[in-house]
Structures are given as C-alpha cells and as structure tokens.
Design a protein around this motif. Structure first.
Motif, PDB file in Angstrom:
ATOM      1  N   ARG A   1      15.234   3.677  -3.949  1.00  0.00           N
ATOM      2  CA  ARG A   1      14.439   2.449  -3.827  1.00  0.00           C
ATOM      3  C   ARG A   1      15.278   1.216  -4.214  1.00  0.00           C
ATOM      4  O   ARG A   1      15.155   0.150  -3.604  1.00  0.00           O
ATOM      5  N   LEU A   2      16.130   1.382  -5.219  1.00  0.00           N
ATOM      6  CA  LEU A   2      17.029   0.284  -5.601  1.00  0.00           C
ATOM      7  C   LEU A   2      18.004  -0.035  -4.474  1.00  0.00           C
ATOM      8  O   LEU A   2      18.234  -1.201  -4.140  1.00  0.00           O
ATOM      9  N   ALA A   3      18.565   1.000  -3.882  1.00  0.00           N
ATOM     10  CA  ALA A   3      19.530   0.800  -2.801  1.00  0.00           C
ATOM     11  C   ALA A   3      18.891   0.078  -1.613  1.00  0.00           C
ATOM     12  O   ALA A   3      19.531  -0.742  -0.950  1.00  0.00           O
ATOM     13  N   GLU A   4      17.609   0.377  -1.363  1.00  0.00           N
ATOM     14  CA  GLU A   4      16.897  -0.291  -0.267  1.00  0.00           C
ATOM     15  C   GLU A   4      16.655  -1.764  -0.567  1.00  0.00           C
ATOM     16  O   GLU A   4      16.569  -2.591   0.357  1.00  0.00           O
ATOM     17  N   ALA A   5      16.530  -2.103  -1.853  1.00  0.00           N
ATOM     18  CA  ALA A   5      16.146  -3.457  -2.237  1.00  0.00           C
ATOM     19  C   ALA A   5      17.332  -4.410  -2.364  1.00  0.00           C
ATOM     20  O   ALA A   5      17.174  -5.620  -2.206  1.00  0.00           O
ATOM     21  N   VAL A   6      18.526  -3.884  -2.676  1.00  0.00           N
ATOM     22  CA  VAL A   6      19.664  -4.766  -2.934  1.00  0.00           C
ATOM     23  C   VAL A   6      20.449  -5.044  -1.661  1.00  0.00           C
ATOM     24  O   VAL A   6      20.333  -4.327  -0.673  1.00  0.00           O
ATOM     25  N   ASP A   7      21.242  -6.088  -1.708  1.00  0.00           N
ATOM     26  CA  ASP A   7      22.193  -6.380  -0.637  1.00  0.00           C
ATOM     27  C   ASP A   7      23.343  -5.374  -0.764  1.00  0.00           C
ATOM     28  O   ASP A   7      23.875  -5.170  -1.862  1.00  0.00           O
ATOM     29  N   PRO A   8      23.733  -4.699   0.331  1.00  0.00           N
ATOM     30  CA  PRO A   8      24.793  -3.690   0.251  1.00  0.00           C
ATOM     31  C   PRO A   8      26.108  -4.226  -0.307  1.00  0.00           C
ATOM     32  O   PRO A   8      26.920  -3.457  -0.830  1.00  0.00           O
TER      33      PRO A   8
ATOM     34  N   VAL B   1      18.528  -9.581 -10.284  1.00  0.00           N
ATOM     35  CA  VAL B   1      17.580  -8.642 -10.894  1.00  0.00           C
ATOM     36  C   VAL B   1      16.788  -7.946  -9.799  1.00  0.00           C
ATOM     37  O   VAL B   1      16.309  -8.592  -8.861  1.00  0.00           O
ATOM     38  N   VAL B   2      16.658  -6.632  -9.927  1.00  0.00           N
ATOM     39  CA  VAL B   2      15.765  -5.875  -9.039  1.00  0.00           C
ATOM     40  C   VAL B   2      14.624  -5.340  -9.889  1.00  0.00           C
ATOM     41  O   VAL B   2      14.843  -4.618 -10.871  1.00  0.00           O
ATOM     42  N   VAL B   3      13.399  -5.715  -9.532  1.00  0.00           N
ATOM     43  CA  VAL B   3      12.211  -5.237 -10.230  1.00  0.00           C
ATOM     44  C   VAL B   3      11.760  -3.950  -9.536  1.00  0.00           C
ATOM     45  O   VAL B   3      11.452  -3.938  -8.345  1.00  0.00           O
ATOM     46  N   LEU B   4      11.745  -2.875 -10.318  1.00  0.00           N
ATOM     47  CA  LEU B   4      11.487  -1.534  -9.787  1.00  0.00           C
ATOM     48  C   LEU B   4      10.195  -0.990 -10.373  1.00  0.00           C
ATOM     49  O   LEU B   4      10.127  -0.680 -11.563  1.00  0.00           O
ATOM     50  N   PRO B   5       9.120  -0.870  -9.569  1.00  0.00           N
ATOM     51  CA  PRO B   5       7.848  -0.371 -10.112  1.00  0.00           C
ATOM     52  C   PRO B   5       7.898   1.133 -10.354  1.00  0.00           C
ATOM     53  O   PRO B   5       8.256   1.899  -9.461  1.00  0.00           O
ATOM     54  N   TYR B   6       7.570   1.540 -11.568  1.00  0.00           N
ATOM     55  CA  TYR B   6       7.544   2.959 -11.923  1.00  0.00           C
ATOM     56  C   TYR B   6       6.131   3.478 -11.657  1.00  0.00           C
ATOM     57  O   TYR B   6       5.349   3.766 -12.566  1.00  0.00           O
ATOM     58  N   PHE B   7       5.816   3.574 -10.376  1.00  0.00           N
ATOM     59  CA  PHE B   7       4.502   4.001  -9.906  1.00  0.00           C
ATOM     60  C   PHE B   7       4.690   4.968  -8.740  1.00  0.00           C
ATOM     61  O   PHE B   7       5.638   4.823  -7.965  1.00  0.00           O
ATOM     62  N   LEU B   8       3.763   5.898  -8.615  1.00  0.00           N
ATOM     63  CA  LEU B   8       3.875   6.880  -7.539  1.00  0.00           C
ATOM     64  C   LEU B   8       3.485   6.303  -6.188  1.00  0.00           C
ATOM     65  O   LEU B   8       4.184   6.488  -5.194  1.00  0.00           O
ATOM     66  N   PHE B   9       2.333   5.598  -6.145  1.00  0.00           N
ATOM     67  CA  PHE B   9       1.797   5.111  -4.878  1.00  0.00           C
ATOM     68  C   PHE B   9       1.429   3.633  -4.983  1.00  0.00           C
ATOM     69  O   PHE B   9       1.318   3.086  -6.082  1.00  0.00           O
TER      70      PHE B   9
ATOM     71  N   PRO C   1      14.855 -20.400  -9.841  1.00  0.00           N
ATOM     72  CA  PRO C   1      15.696 -20.256  -8.648  1.00  0.00           C
ATOM     73  C   PRO C   1      17.148 -19.901  -8.960  1.00  0.00           C
ATOM     74  O   PRO C   1      17.872 -19.454  -8.069  1.00  0.00           O
ATOM     75  N   GLU C   2      17.567 -20.087 -10.198  1.00  0.00           N
ATOM     76  CA  GLU C   2      18.952 -19.765 -10.557  1.00  0.00           C
ATOM     77  C   GLU C   2      19.193 -18.251 -10.630  1.00  0.00           C
ATOM     78  O   GLU C   2      20.342 -17.793 -10.658  1.00  0.00           O
ATOM     79  N   THR C   3      18.113 -17.446 -10.658  1.00  0.00           N
ATOM     80  CA  THR C   3      18.226 -15.989 -10.703  1.00  0.00           C
ATOM     81  C   THR C   3      17.747 -15.405  -9.383  1.00  0.00           C
ATOM     82  O   THR C   3      16.658 -15.735  -8.917  1.00  0.00           O
ATOM     83  N   GLU C   4      18.580 -14.555  -8.788  1.00  0.00           N
ATOM     84  CA  GLU C   4      18.200 -13.896  -7.538  1.00  0.00           C
ATOM     85  C   GLU C   4      17.399 -12.648  -7.882  1.00  0.00           C
ATOM     86  O   GLU C   4      17.880 -11.761  -8.601  1.00  0.00           O
ATOM     87  N   VAL C   5      16.160 -12.565  -7.390  1.00  0.00           N
ATOM     88  CA  VAL C   5      15.259 -11.483  -7.756  1.00  0.00           C
ATOM     89  C   VAL C   5      14.781 -10.762  -6.496  1.00  0.00           C
ATOM     90  O   VAL C   5      14.369 -11.393  -5.530  1.00  0.00           O
ATOM     91  N   ARG C   6      14.856  -9.456  -6.537  1.00  0.00           N
ATOM     92  CA  ARG C   6      14.340  -8.624  -5.443  1.00  0.00           C
ATOM     93  C   ARG C   6      13.292  -7.670  -6.002  1.00  0.00           C
ATOM     94  O   ARG C   6      13.350  -7.270  -7.164  1.00  0.00           O
ATOM     95  N   SER C   7      12.347  -7.278  -5.142  1.00  0.00           N
ATOM     96  CA  SER C   7      11.335  -6.295  -5.519  1.00  0.00           C
ATOM     97  C   SER C   7      11.568  -5.001  -4.749  1.00  0.00           C
ATOM     98  O   SER C   7      11.731  -5.016  -3.522  1.00  0.00           O
ATOM     99  N   ALA C   8      11.594  -3.885  -5.465  1.00  0.00           N
ATOM    100  CA  ALA C   8      11.735  -2.574  -4.837  1.00  0.00           C
ATOM    101  C   ALA C   8      10.355  -1.964  -4.606  1.00  0.00           C
ATOM    102  O   ALA C   8       9.350  -2.428  -5.157  1.00  0.00           O
TER     103      ALA C   8
END
Length: 306
Positions: free
Chosen positions: A119-126, A194-202, A222-229
């Motif tokens: 899920r992290l890999a899907e959320a970040v820029d390669p 920062v990647v916010v990763l929800p620790y949830f099943l569904f 805006p100075e922090t780049e944030v992605r949601s997984a």
C-alpha cells in the motif's frame, strides 16, 4: 465415519458504512468458496447485519455442532478480549450442544506487513527515496492500552529493514496522538514527505475520517508533501491469514498475549479493569429468536477468558 472439521465463524466489529459491511460479507463468501469442505459464516457484534448470533444460528441450521471463531480484527482490544467471547458464551446457552474454540486477532503478522508495504509503494512516487519518506500508521484507537501498544508494535515491525526514515503512530479515535497530532510530530521531526497509512482491514467511516483529516492537515501545511495510502483490503494474504488463525484454533495452538492485558494485570490508571466480567454487545438485529434459538437476555456476565 470421519468427524467433519469444525466450521469457521468470522466475527467482525461492524460499521455504519454499507460499503465496509459489504466488504466483510464478500470476504466471508470468498472464504466459503475457498474452503468448500466446511461451513463458513460471519457476523457482526454491532452496527451492521447480520449479527453474530444469526451467523451461529445459520451454522446450527446447517447441522454444525463444532466451530472455530476467528475475530476479523487487527488488534486485541475490548471487542476481541471481551465482547466476542461473551457473545459466544451467550450463543452456547441459546444452542445447547454446540462447542467452539476461539482464535487470535490477526495482527501484526508478516503477511499483513507485506500488504502494508504494498500500500505504501502504491501511494508514493516511484522516484522517492524511502530514506526520505516518513510513514504515519493510523490505528482505530482504543481505551485499552494493550491494544494501542499493538499498533505501535506493528509500526516498529513495518519500519524494520525497509529503509523508511521513520514509521510514526497515530489513532483516529479514543487515543492520542490523533491524526493531526501525529502529522505535527512528523513535521517537527523534519519530515518533508509523509505517507499516511490506515491500519484498517476494509473501507469504512473511520478510514474515511483518516483521509479527510489528512487532507485538511496537508492543505494547512503546504511545505510538507502528504500522500494517503489505502486500507489493507481483501487481499490473498488476509484470506490465508484467517485460515491460519482457524487452523491454530482447531489444533489448540493458541499463543494469546496476556502479559499486558488490563483484565489480568493492574496497569496504572486501569486497576478497576482487573477481573471485570464481560458482556456481549447489544445488536439491534439480534432478537434472540433466530430459528430455534433461545433468548437469554443481554445482562448475563461472563468472565474474561484467556
């Protein structure tokens, strides 16, 4: 004549989000398709149909006398420690002659950590270097300190050997730090990505809240780049893990962590919890009269068992 294997009962928390409830029901159906050799059923302890009692009644109608119950939960909080065992005890009274074993919650397990990594890999820029990425793992949150500590354990295991700058922890309800507080901490530690990763099943109301709060914080910083997984989801690893928990329960190979359980140990500030009787949740769809069941009321207390 060989004795049939115990049936599999999946116990879910429940959600007011219909998509999340349907994801659980789909997951139970997929487990049934994967394992046609035994009956599989699933129910919720609150908020969404079918209630756990209806799932047990369904198994009994299909001739089941023995089953293994697996909590579809990532951490062992009050629901896994108390509500589900109490509900199962109630069902044993409603259906004399049935017997069951109770399995462990799911996480943190290496296979789930692999899904989180995906899920992290899907959320970040390669092109991003993991050493420049801070992860904020967000759990449900509980009044049970042992359950909250399990989320921190998952965060540490996710960090180990994967090269991320850090894996911080936050909660969406009932525990600190909350999502904005967790993001503030990441920023104070110097995080720029920062990647916010929800620790949830569904999917559900709480994961949606995590994403919404993340977006609000990101807009104000805006100075922090944030992605949601994304959430873990009904991945093959999750299906395999539930089966692993089923087999543990059937064989009696259970290794429940009770070392810091508030119902056994007097933790500071939680001394009143020790030995507290557990009661099942009231489920509005559970009238106690499923098929041939017998109603025994909601006030019957059961000791917390390990």
């Amino acid at each position: 004549m060989t004795t049939p294997p115990p049936a599999l009962l999946i116990a879910g928390h429940g959600t007011r989000d219909e998509a999340g409830a349907e994801a659980f029901r789909d997951f139970v159906r997929e487990l049934g398709r994967r394992h046609p050799e035994l009956p599989v059923a699933g129910g919720f302890i609150e908020l969404s149909p079918p209630p756990l009692g209806e799932a047990v009644a369904d198994l009994v109608e299909r001739g089941v006398r023995r089953f293994a119950a697996v909590p579809l939960m990532l951490v062992s909080a009050g629901h896994a420690k108390g509500d589900i065992p109490a509900a199962l005890s109630r069902e044993k009274e409603r259906h004399p002659g049935i017997s069951y074993t109770y399995g462990r919650p799911l996480g943190p397990h290496p296979s789930l950590l692999r899904v989180l990594e995906r899920r992290l890999a899907e959320a970040v820029d390669p092109s991003w270097d993991p050493a420049e990425v801070t992860v904020l793992l967000v759990g449900r949150g509980s009044t049970d300190p042992d359950a909250n500590a399990e989320v921190f354990k998952a965060a540490r295991l996710l960090w180990e050997g994967r090269g991320y700058a850090a894996v911080e922890t936050a909660f969406v309800s009932l525990a600190e730090p909350d999502v904005p507080g967790g993001l503030d901490r990441c920023a104070r530690l110097g995080a720029r990505r920062v990647v916010v990763l929800p620790y949830f099943l569904f999917t559900g109301i709480l994961p949606d809240r995590v994403r919404h709060q993340t977006e609000e914080w990101a807009a104000a910083h805006p100075e922090t780049e944030v992605r949601s997984a994304d959430v873990i989801g009904p991945e093959p690893e999750l299906l395999d893990l539930v089966w692993e928990r089923y087999e543990e329960a059937v064989k009696g190979d259970l290794r429940m962590n009770c070392d810091s359980c508030v119902y056994r140990i007097a933790l500071p500030g939680f001394e009143d919890k020790v030995g507290l009787p557990q009661q099942p949740h009231f489920h509005p769809d559970d009238d106690g009269h499923h098929h041939h069941g017998h109603h025994h009321g909601h006030g019957h207390a059961h000791s917390h068992a390990h």
